[in-house]
Design an enzyme around this catalytic site. Sequence first.
Site, PDB file in Angstrom:
ATOM      1  N   GLU A 215     -47.839  63.430  15.042  1.00 28.39           N
ATOM      2  CA  GLU A 215     -49.067  63.538  14.250  1.00 28.39           C
ATOM      3  C   GLU A 215     -50.021  62.453  14.713  1.00 28.39           C
ATOM      4  OE1 GLU A 215     -49.310  64.789   9.646  1.00 28.39           O
ATOM      5  OE2 GLU A 215     -47.781  63.315  10.069  1.00 28.39           O
TER       6      GLU A 215
ATOM      7  N   GLU B 292     -44.220  67.337   0.112  1.00 27.98           N
ATOM      8  CA  GLU B 292     -45.335  67.667   1.002  1.00 27.98           C
ATOM      9  C   GLU B 292     -45.290  66.635   2.116  1.00 27.98           C
ATOM     10  OE1 GLU B 292     -47.176  70.195   0.727  1.00 27.98           O
ATOM     11  OE2 GLU B 292     -47.233  70.771  -1.383  1.00 27.98           O
TER      12      GLU B 292
ATOM     13  N   CYS C  71     -52.730  65.625   6.576  1.00 22.87           N
ATOM     14  CA  CYS C  71     -51.526  66.276   7.090  1.00 22.87           C
ATOM     15  C   CYS C  71     -51.813  67.704   7.562  1.00 22.87           C
ATOM     16  CB  CYS C  71     -50.420  66.251   6.054  1.00 22.87           C
ATOM     17  SG  CYS C  71     -50.978  66.821   4.463  1.00 22.87           S
TER      18      CYS C  71
ATOM     19  N   LYS D   3     -46.557  56.507  -8.600  1.00 26.45           N
ATOM     20  CA  LYS D   3     -46.730  55.286  -7.819  1.00 26.45           C
ATOM     21  C   LYS D   3     -47.685  55.619  -6.678  1.00 26.45           C
ATOM     22  CE  LYS D   3     -45.034  53.800  -4.053  1.00 26.45           C
ATOM     23  NZ  LYS D   3     -46.280  53.248  -3.495  1.00 26.45           N
TER      24      LYS D   3
HETATM   25  P1  ADP Z   1     -48.006  57.113   5.217  1.00 24.97           P
HETATM   26  O1  ADP Z   1     -47.771  57.164   6.677  1.00 24.97           O
HETATM   27  O2  ADP Z   1     -48.953  58.103   4.678  1.00 24.97           O
HETATM   28  O3  ADP Z   1     -48.231  55.731   4.687  1.00 24.97           O
HETATM   29  P2  ADP Z   1     -45.471  57.006   3.896  1.00 24.97           P
HETATM   30  O4  ADP Z   1     -44.458  58.076   3.779  1.00 24.97           O
HETATM   31  O5  ADP Z   1     -45.060  55.725   4.534  1.00 24.97           O
HETATM   32  O6  ADP Z   1     -46.662  57.676   4.650  1.00 24.97           O
HETATM   33  O7  ADP Z   1     -46.091  56.636   2.491  1.00 24.97           O
HETATM   34  C1  ADP Z   1     -46.366  57.564   1.490  1.00 24.97           C
HETATM   35  C2  ADP Z   1     -45.999  56.953   0.150  1.00 24.97           C
HETATM   36  O8  ADP Z   1     -44.613  56.638   0.175  1.00 24.97           O
HETATM   37  C3  ADP Z   1     -46.729  55.654  -0.179  1.00 24.97           C
HETATM   38  O9  ADP Z   1     -47.000  55.631  -1.558  1.00 24.97           O
HETATM   39  C4  ADP Z   1     -45.700  54.601   0.175  1.00 24.97           C
HETATM   40  O10 ADP Z   1     -45.874  53.411  -0.575  1.00 24.97           O
HETATM   41  C5  ADP Z   1     -44.426  55.297  -0.228  1.00 24.97           C
HETATM   42  N1  ADP Z   1     -43.224  54.773   0.422  1.00 24.97           N
HETATM   43  C6  ADP Z   1     -43.087  54.253   1.648  1.00 24.97           C
HETATM   44  N2  ADP Z   1     -41.809  53.871   1.871  1.00 24.97           N
HETATM   45  C7  ADP Z   1     -41.112  54.177   0.753  1.00 24.97           C
HETATM   46  C8  ADP Z   1     -39.733  54.044   0.352  1.00 24.97           C
HETATM   47  N3  ADP Z   1     -38.810  53.526   1.148  1.00 24.97           N
HETATM   48  N4  ADP Z   1     -39.400  54.473  -0.893  1.00 24.97           N
HETATM   49  C9  ADP Z   1     -40.316  54.997  -1.721  1.00 24.97           C
HETATM   50  N5  ADP Z   1     -41.613  55.157  -1.394  1.00 24.97           N
HETATM   51  C10 ADP Z   1     -42.013  54.751  -0.178  1.00 24.97           C
END
Ligand code: ADP
Length: 481
Positions: free
Chosen positions: A384, A253, A287, A177
Amino acid sequence: MMNVNNFLKTDNYWQGKWHGAEKCFAVVNPANGQLLAEVADATPEQARLAVGAAAEAFRSWAALPAGERATILLRWHQLMLQHQDDLGLLLTLEQGKPLAEAKGEIAYGASYVQWFAEEAKRVYGDTIPGPAADKRIVVLKQPVGVVAAITPWNFPNAMIARKAAAALAAGCTFVVKPAQQTPLSALAMAELAERAGIPAGVFNVIATTDAKAIGKVLTQDPRIAKFSFTGSTQIGKQLIKQCADTVKRMSMELGGNAPFIVFDDADLDAAIEGLMASKFRNAGQTCVCTNRVFVQQDVMAAFTEKLQQAMKSLQVGVGTEEGVTIGPLISADACDKVDELVQQATEQGARLHCGGKRSEAEQLFYQPTLLSGVTADMSVVQEEIFGPVVALQSFTDEDEVIGQANATEYGLAAYFYSRDIGRIWRVTEGLAFGMVGVNEGIISNAAAPFGGVKQSGYGREGSSYGLDDYLDVKYVCLGGL
Ligand code: ADP
């Protein structure tokens, strides 16, 4: 002539087929807000179908001789390179980074596919002397099974390539995803996977706006053996909990808060070059980007002066324009957060040397910013930054700076500059980080184990350690010999 249309896919891909959805979502160019595409918004039910396809394809993919998997993966690698310009342009359009960096990312992503294709043939087991004359201990390595992955927007190609290459080389099948902001590069990879002859169900992409619901499927479906995530520590922690019920193997990661230490015996010009590379890549949105800069007191004035000079060469603008080195940030929220960190720091006494605001109102471009005199209690040090902001602190001695560098819950990358061999070993061993760049600001490559310690996560990507993360060890006790 570049033509992204060859790779502009708007449906999701599983079981070797493209699938639409009832709803679509918009993908926009962060440089100008223009609509790039409307992408099918996958539902949890569709995610389960994709997992089913991966589960079905697993046996036959795992059973292929490693050399045959390698041949197919090398074709995928070749296609990525052959279409590097188009894929790079697509990446710049949806993510914002300068075109040269985007093309670099395609080559970097492809290099993992090549490296793991080659390494697939070297998944060696073991024989161990047994406890009795009629027994032998044999160790086999076998693919873990179906792998699910969730990836971020900052490297829309490479974060997927690093995981998928290792998984597929090991004999696993894969469902990813991608981030909602950048699904197009992921879907382009699926198009090339198909052209490369990767069998149906082996590489699957499901783009969605409902990360939470699809995240539940990918962390909880019992058909999935392993979950691999790159993203924030906050979401990572949640996903670790979700994986607990089915005891999935995990690679995480997560975030970083990289220190960059300049000792007074360092080659200052080399340190400036390393800092510019590690800080400003992707406008500071990685990161492993330098987050905290510690400069030894007696070289602080000279270092600041040189850095300010070097930062004048940075050119902010639309990533597709010639000469641009800093593109837009990914979103208005990201821009607001960076600005807030800078404003807070100056209010609390940091000195602003340059930048300190958006380049143009209403847009997502942030000026390269240099702050000095920051202190450990400031948010710009603790969080960050994820933007083009350098925050300088001074220090006096080695032990003190190792302590300061380690005073974070994160432990991903650290960098330092020194020419003293004794100091190099002491500091390297003292830093509580998964990766250390010594006199080097860019450390990531396919042959090296990328990953963190502490709350930056666990698991490694790249190198044979990275392949091990997708392999189960099976101990066979041969008796009655
Ligand atoms: P960033 O700050 O890089 O957007 P996130 O951790 O929010 O970091 O997002 C990284 C990935 O995790 C993206 O693909 C985002 O859609 C997904 N993501 C965010 N929230 C959730 C969740 N509750 N469950 C699963 N995936 C998530």
